[in-house]
Design a protein around this motif. Structure first.
Motif, short mmCIF file in Angstrom:
data_model
loop_
_atom_site.label_atom_id
_atom_site.label_comp_id
_atom_site.label_asym_id
_atom_site.label_seq_id
_atom_site.Cartn_x
_atom_site.Cartn_y
_atom_site.Cartn_z
N TYR A 81 25.56 15.19 40.47
CA TYR A 81 24.99 15.87 39.32
C TYR A 81 25.26 15.04 38.07
CZ TYR A 81 29.80 17.59 39.24
OH TYR A 81 31.16 17.69 39.27
N ALA A 82 24.48 15.31 37.04
CA ALA A 82 24.62 14.59 35.78
C ALA A 82 25.94 14.97 35.10
CB ALA A 82 23.45 14.92 34.86
N THR A 83 26.43 14.09 34.27
CA THR A 83 27.64 14.33 33.50
C THR A 83 27.35 13.97 32.05
OG1 THR A 83 29.03 13.81 35.38
CG2 THR A 83 30.06 13.71 33.22
N VAL A 84 27.71 14.86 31.15
CA VAL A 84 27.56 14.60 29.73
C VAL A 84 28.84 13.92 29.26
CG1 VAL A 84 27.30 15.65 27.45
CG2 VAL A 84 26.05 16.58 29.40
N LEU A 85 28.71 12.76 28.65
CA LEU A 85 29.87 12.03 28.16
C LEU A 85 30.18 12.35 26.70
CD1 LEU A 85 29.15 8.57 29.79
CD2 LEU A 85 30.61 10.42 30.64
N ALA A 86 29.14 12.66 25.93
CA ALA A 86 29.33 12.97 24.51
C ALA A 86 28.12 13.76 24.02
CB ALA A 86 29.49 11.70 23.70
N GLY A 87 28.29 14.41 22.91
CA GLY A 87 27.19 15.17 22.33
C GLY A 87 27.54 15.58 20.92
N ALA A 88 26.62 16.25 20.27
CA ALA A 88 26.85 16.71 18.91
C ALA A 88 26.18 18.06 18.72
CB ALA A 88 26.28 15.71 17.91
N ARG A 89 26.86 18.94 18.09
CA ARG A 89 26.38 20.26 17.68
C ARG A 89 26.06 21.18 18.85
NH1 ARG A 89 23.26 17.04 13.94
NH2 ARG A 89 24.40 16.90 12.00
N ALA A 90 26.11 22.46 18.55
CA ALA A 90 25.81 23.50 19.53
C ALA A 90 24.30 23.66 19.67
CB ALA A 90 26.41 24.82 19.07
N SER A 91 23.88 24.13 20.81
CA SER A 91 22.45 24.43 20.96
C SER A 91 22.14 25.66 20.12
CB SER A 91 22.10 24.66 22.43
OG SER A 91 22.81 25.77 22.94
N PRO A 92 20.90 25.78 19.68
CA PRO A 92 20.54 26.93 18.85
C PRO A 92 20.70 28.23 19.63
CG PRO A 92 18.83 25.24 18.78
CD PRO A 92 19.80 24.85 19.85
N PRO A 93 21.11 29.30 18.97
CA PRO A 93 21.25 30.58 19.65
C PRO A 93 19.89 31.11 20.12
CG PRO A 93 22.15 30.68 17.42
CD PRO A 93 21.47 29.38 17.56
N GLU A 94 19.86 31.67 21.32
CA GLU A 94 18.63 32.23 21.86
C GLU A 94 18.13 33.41 21.02
OE1 GLU A 94 16.69 31.28 24.49
OE2 GLU A 94 17.95 29.52 24.75
N SER A 95 19.03 34.05 20.29
CA SER A 95 18.65 35.23 19.51
C SER A 95 17.83 34.90 18.28
CB SER A 95 19.90 36.01 19.11
OG SER A 95 20.78 35.18 18.39
N LEU A 96 17.78 33.62 17.89
CA LEU A 96 16.95 33.23 16.76
C LEU A 96 15.58 32.83 17.27
CD1 LEU A 96 19.47 31.19 14.60
CD2 LEU A 96 18.68 33.52 14.26
N ASP A 97 14.57 33.35 16.65
CA ASP A 97 13.21 33.20 17.14
C ASP A 97 12.54 31.93 16.60
OD1 ASP A 97 10.92 33.88 18.54
OD2 ASP A 97 10.15 35.14 16.93
N GLY A 98 12.97 30.78 17.09
CA GLY A 98 12.30 29.53 16.77
C GLY A 98 13.01 28.68 15.73
N PRO A 99 12.48 27.47 15.55
CA PRO A 99 13.11 26.49 14.66
C PRO A 99 13.19 26.94 13.20
CG PRO A 99 11.35 25.47 15.94
CD PRO A 99 11.34 26.91 16.26
N GLU A 100 12.16 27.63 12.71
CA GLU A 100 12.20 28.05 11.31
C GLU A 100 13.30 29.08 11.08
OE1 GLU A 100 11.90 27.86 7.55
OE2 GLU A 100 10.73 26.52 8.83
N ALA A 101 13.48 29.98 12.02
CA ALA A 101 14.57 30.97 11.91
C ALA A 101 15.92 30.27 11.97
CB ALA A 101 14.46 32.01 13.02
#
Length: 154
Positions: A81-101
């Motif tokens: 399986y894939a392994t994430v070595l590094a990243g930045a920031r949390a994913s957007p919450p599902e409760s927000l309805d889209g990028p503008e929100a």
């Protein structure tokens, strides 16, 4: 990590080198053009270093992410399986309805964390959500769950 199945009204797709990969059951009649069944392909066969691809999901909310594969290595001795070595920031919450929100949430909480609008957003996304926090362990655990479910083999 994002949820790969955004629900029956949302859907998702990957756009790689001009080709579209999506869930075939969802894609029938919902997306225009040729759709490749994502369950018959493995990401490691499609990805290469320095490649940019687009991940779109929840078409009703219009989430779209450009993802850069910075490097890729052959790892025959890893568990498959894939392994994430590094990243930045949390994913957007599902409760927000889209990028503008999401942008509105970021602006409101950055301006005045104690404002009525910021409080309303916190009720929606939860007090523990930190948009600047990245959890590599959680991302890797999600990838391991995907690998164990063996969705590509169904």
């Amino acid at each position: 990590m994002w949820r790969w199945n955004a629900g029956s009204t949302g859907g998702y797709r990957l756009e790689i080198d001009g080709l579209v990969y999506a869930n075939a059951a969802f894609a029938q009649g919902e997306l225009e053009g040729a759709i490749l069944n994502e369950r018959t392909y493995r990401l490691n066969d499609l990805m290469r270093a320095e490649q940019v691809f687009t991940y779109r999901y929840d078409f009703d909310s219009n989430w779209s992410h450009r993802i850069l594969v910075e490097s890729a290595v052959q790892a025959d001795d890893l568990p498959g399986y894939a392994t994430v070595l590094a990243g930045a920031r949390a994913s957007p919450p599902e409760s927000l309805d889209g990028p503008e929100a999401y942008r509105s949430f970021r602006r409101a909480t950055a301006r005045d964390a104690l404002s009525h609008q910021a409080h309303a957003y916190r009720l929606l996304v939860g007090d523990d959500y930190d948009p600047d926090r990245y959890d590599r362990q959680a991302a890797n655990a999600a990838l391991q769950r995907l690998a164990r479910n063996r969705w590509a083999d169904e």
